[in-house]
Design a protein around this motif. Structure first.
Motif, PDB file in Angstrom:
ATOM      1  N   UNK A   1      28.443 -27.905  28.141  1.00 38.63           N
ATOM      2  CA  UNK A   1      28.304 -27.417  26.756  1.00 38.63           C
ATOM      3  C   UNK A   1      29.632 -26.823  26.266  1.00 38.63           C
ATOM      4  N   UNK A   2      30.264 -26.072  27.134  1.00 38.41           N
ATOM      5  CA  UNK A   2      31.519 -25.409  26.761  1.00 38.41           C
ATOM      6  C   UNK A   2      32.618 -26.442  26.484  1.00 38.41           C
TER       7      UNK A   2
ATOM      8  N   UNK B   1      27.696 -26.241  34.727  1.00 37.60           N
ATOM      9  CA  UNK B   1      27.857 -25.005  33.960  1.00 37.60           C
ATOM     10  C   UNK B   1      28.907 -25.063  32.876  1.00 37.60           C
ATOM     11  N   UNK B   2      29.499 -26.236  32.662  1.00 34.65           N
ATOM     12  CA  UNK B   2      30.597 -26.282  31.697  1.00 34.65           C
ATOM     13  C   UNK B   2      30.481 -27.432  30.697  1.00 34.65           C
TER      14      UNK B   2
ATOM     15  N   UNK C   1      39.921 -21.880  30.206  1.00 36.04           N
ATOM     16  CA  UNK C   1      39.068 -20.719  29.935  1.00 36.04           C
ATOM     17  C   UNK C   1      38.179 -20.448  31.151  1.00 36.04           C
ATOM     18  N   UNK C   2      37.927 -21.472  31.944  1.00 34.02           N
ATOM     19  CA  UNK C   2      37.231 -21.280  33.224  1.00 34.02           C
ATOM     20  C   UNK C   2      38.196 -21.449  34.395  1.00 34.02           C
ATOM     21  N   UNK C   3      38.996 -22.510  34.341  1.00 33.69           N
ATOM     22  CA  UNK C   3      39.905 -22.830  35.451  1.00 33.69           C
ATOM     23  C   UNK C   3      41.191 -22.013  35.325  1.00 33.69           C
ATOM     24  N   UNK C   4      41.077 -20.719  35.586  1.00 27.84           N
ATOM     25  CA  UNK C   4      42.235 -19.858  35.331  1.00 27.84           C
ATOM     26  C   UNK C   4      42.756 -19.152  36.579  1.00 27.84           C
ATOM     27  N   UNK C   5      42.275 -19.561  37.730  1.00 23.91           N
ATOM     28  CA  UNK C   5      42.770 -18.925  38.949  1.00 23.91           C
ATOM     29  C   UNK C   5      44.183 -19.428  39.263  1.00 23.91           C
ATOM     30  N   UNK C   6      45.044 -18.574  39.804  1.00 23.09           N
ATOM     31  CA  UNK C   6      46.407 -19.042  40.112  1.00 23.09           C
ATOM     32  C   UNK C   6      46.453 -20.231  41.072  1.00 23.09           C
TER      33      UNK C   6
ATOM     34  N   UNK D   1      43.027 -25.815  44.564  1.00 22.29           N
ATOM     35  CA  UNK D   1      41.624 -25.808  44.975  1.00 22.29           C
ATOM     36  C   UNK D   1      40.892 -27.059  44.459  1.00 22.29           C
ATOM     37  N   UNK D   2      41.082 -27.365  43.168  1.00 23.25           N
ATOM     38  CA  UNK D   2      40.372 -28.508  42.581  1.00 23.25           C
ATOM     39  C   UNK D   2      40.810 -29.822  43.225  1.00 23.25           C
TER      40      UNK D   2
ATOM     41  N   UNK E   1      31.988 -28.189  23.167  1.00 24.78           N
ATOM     42  CA  UNK E   1      32.300 -27.421  21.959  1.00 24.78           C
ATOM     43  C   UNK E   1      33.807 -27.183  21.817  1.00 24.78           C
TER      44      UNK E   1
ATOM     45  N   UNK F   1      44.107 -22.618  41.112  1.00 22.06           N
ATOM     46  CA  UNK F   1      43.081 -23.531  40.608  1.00 22.06           C
ATOM     47  C   UNK F   1      43.385 -24.998  40.932  1.00 22.06           C
TER      48      UNK F   1
ATOM     49  N   UNK G   1      39.338 -30.219  46.671  1.00 22.50           N
ATOM     50  CA  UNK G   1      37.890 -30.498  46.615  1.00 22.50           C
ATOM     51  C   UNK G   1      37.620 -31.956  46.256  1.00 22.50           C
TER      52      UNK G   1
END
Lengths: 440, 112
Positions: free
Chosen positions: A62-63, A59-60, A72-77, A82-83, A66, A79, A86
């Motif tokens: 293309x983003x 899902x990212x 802009x996606x990975x903005x959780x405190x 979690x990453x 560009x 993050x 994983x």
């Protein structure tokens, strides 16, 4: 005990010799009064420039292509936490060796502080080392096998280490990558701009012969692929499409490169240094001479220096000494020229590098550092002169705001086995994520 | 003393019955499941990202009188979703088949 005192003495005198303002500089700073910023770093595995632009980056793709910012996606405190967890879970394609490094921490919480005076910027980092009982200042050595001196030890993802053929040994590092706005995309995607398939321990790693046959690599005399910025390739998705050297030289002249400063627990710490490099078509060192140099004579295939028995209590160490003794060779302090007739025994080990604050020269020797490892917490203070005018440096100036990415190599790791931060901003007396305060 | 014991008895009985009556749903950390599934990368609580914000989704559901069952269809169906730039993408499917967990996540989302 005597040896440790000697090392500390060497460290402090080397720093004092190399940095005129040290007496009033970092040692005089009351860091309790300097604002601290919490920065989380996480284990990125093999998340290369190419992977981030592939469908695997669900899902990212293309983003990312560009130029959107990671955050802009990975903005959780949480993050990074979690990453990192994983990627190391054993179920994630970005770490094929998760089982071999089971127990590795997925993220690191680091405290960053910054200050400056009329001469220098001071950047202070603090984090807990994964190993609470060792400062991580061991480094692979040269081991005498009875006939020859051969490389011994490696980082945890090293092929020979994974195969159980050599010991797990590597130094800790704290790194800063810095951009003054001239590298397109760094403000958004930070260090991930420089991490590519084909680099060491990444996907699609080419053979030495393949690298040496490549036009750009041949021109710069390299046999492996390391960090580079996308603009140095005609096709940024492919490391092998290097632009002509003339074009790369123009990029450098225009300031289109990244500053890379690295504090190394083995190779720079004891001589008060932090190396000064830059990322362009490769991960380069600045012009001049580094704080550390190879301890192998390429012609004779023999070490250049050994320990001074009178000062170090031994002329060499053995594999069993790793983690127990400080095996750091320093010119002018505990090193003497190598004597091939010194009665070497199979299993003797000498360091791969010889350190010298005095030999460090030119732009490569711009940065200094102070450090302390205590109770499992590593503290490093980088000392970076302001206003450097060298062609391979980014000049830090009061009022300037810079994009920065941080990395920590911890627990016997190098290359991609580090923890990395998303991009932050550093302001020298200017508002930013991390603002360096002016010292009185 | 007797009073205290009686009070303790009542409290423990109440707690015990609450525990027995607590459905599996209440044990689910819906926000954590939402984030573990990377839903937050596209759906922020209040601002528009690649997908609409949770606040906008909740308002839309309320307006159309839809409930969590519709949201669960969305998170498990993998249907095409239209993005702001006009392109379409398959919506990510939540990585659990546990209806109780899906329900908890859907309810949590719609209560933003």
């Amino acid at each position: 005990m005597k040896k440790r005192a000697l090392m500390i003495g060497i460290s402090l005198s080397a720093i004092a010799a190399g940095c005129a303002s040290v007496a009033t500089g970092p040692q005089a700073i009351n860091w309790d009064k300097v604002p601290a910023t919490k920065v989380a770093l996480f284990y990125p595995g093999q998340s290369s420039y190419q992977w981030l632009r592939s469908e695997a980056h669900a899902g990212a793709a293309k983003e990312t292509a560009r130029g959107d910012a990671c955050t802009s996606c990975h903005d959780d405190p949480k993050e990074e936490q979690r990453q990192g967890a994983k990627i190391l879970s054993g179920k994630h394609p970005l770490e094929p060796h998760a089982a071999a490094i089971k127990g590795k921490n997925g993220h690191i919480d680091m405290t960053v502080q910054a200050a400056y005076d009329d001469k220098n910027a001071y950047l202070r980092f603090q984090y807990k080392t994964h190993n609470p009982n060792h400062p991580g200042n061991d480094y692979p050595g040269y081991r005498f096998d009875g006939k020859e001196w051969k490389a011994f030890g490696g980082m945890r993802l090293n092929k020979n280490v994974l195969a159980g053929k050599t010991a797990t040994v590597y130094e800790n590092r704290v790194n800063i990558m810095l951009d003054d706005g001239k590298v397109p995309g760094f403000a958004q995607q930070g260090c991930w701009l420089t991490c590519h398939d084909g680099e060491r321990d990444m996907q699609k790693e080419p053979t030495k012969d393949q690298v040496e046959a490549n036009a750009l690599m041949k021109a710069i005399k390299k046999s492996d692929v390391r960090k580079f910025i996308p603009g140095t390739r005609t096709n940024p998705m492919d490391w092998s499409t290097g632009k002509p050297l003339e074009e790369i030289a123009k990029m450098k002249a225009n300031g289109e490169f990244l500053e890379l400063m690295q504090w190394r627990a083995h190779r720079s710490d004891k001589v008060g240094g932090a190396d000064d490099g830059f990322v362009l078509e490769y991960r380069n060192f600045d012009a001049g001479k580094n704080h550390f140099n190879s301890n192998m004579d390429s012609k004779t295939k023999l070490p250049k220096f050994m320990f001074d028995q009178a000062k170090a209590g031994t002329k060499a160490y053995t594999a069993g000494d790793y983690g127990k003794k400080e095996m750091i060779l320093i010119k002018g302090a505990n090193a003497v020229p190598f004597d091939p007739n010194a009665g070497w025994k199979e299993g003797d080990i000498l360091p791969q590098y010889i350190l010298s604050a005095e030999d460090a020269a030119g732009s490569a020797a711009d940065n200094k550092a102070l450090s302390e490892w205590k109770n499992g917490v590593q503290t490093v203070v980088f000392i970076r002169p302001l206003g450097l005018a060298n062609a391979d440096d980014k000049a830090l100036k009061p009022g300037g705001v810079y994009n920065v990415g941080f990395a920590v190599h911890d627990d016997n790791m190098t290359g991609r086995g580090h923890h990395v931060s998303y991009t932050k901003t550093l302001g020298i007396g200017a508002k930013a994520d991390i603002t360096a305060v002016k010292l009185n | 003393m007797i009073k205290t014991n009686m009070y303790a008895l009542i409290v423990s009985a109440t707690v015990g019955s609450l525990c027995l009556a607590t459905p599996a749903l209440a044990q689910v950390d819906a926000e954590e499941v939402f984030k573990e599934n990377d839903c937050h990368k596209c759906h922020h609580a209040t601002k528009a990202k690649k997908g609409p914000s949770l606040a906008k989704i909740a308002a839309k559901y309320k307006d159309k009188k839809l409930d969590e069952k519709e949201a669960m269809k969305h998170m498990t169906g993998g249907k095409k979703v239209k993005l702001d730039d006009g392109t379409e993408e398959d919506h990510k499917i939540i990585d659990t088949k546990d209806v109780a967990v899906q329900t908890a996540v859907a309810k949590w989302m719609l209560n933003r």
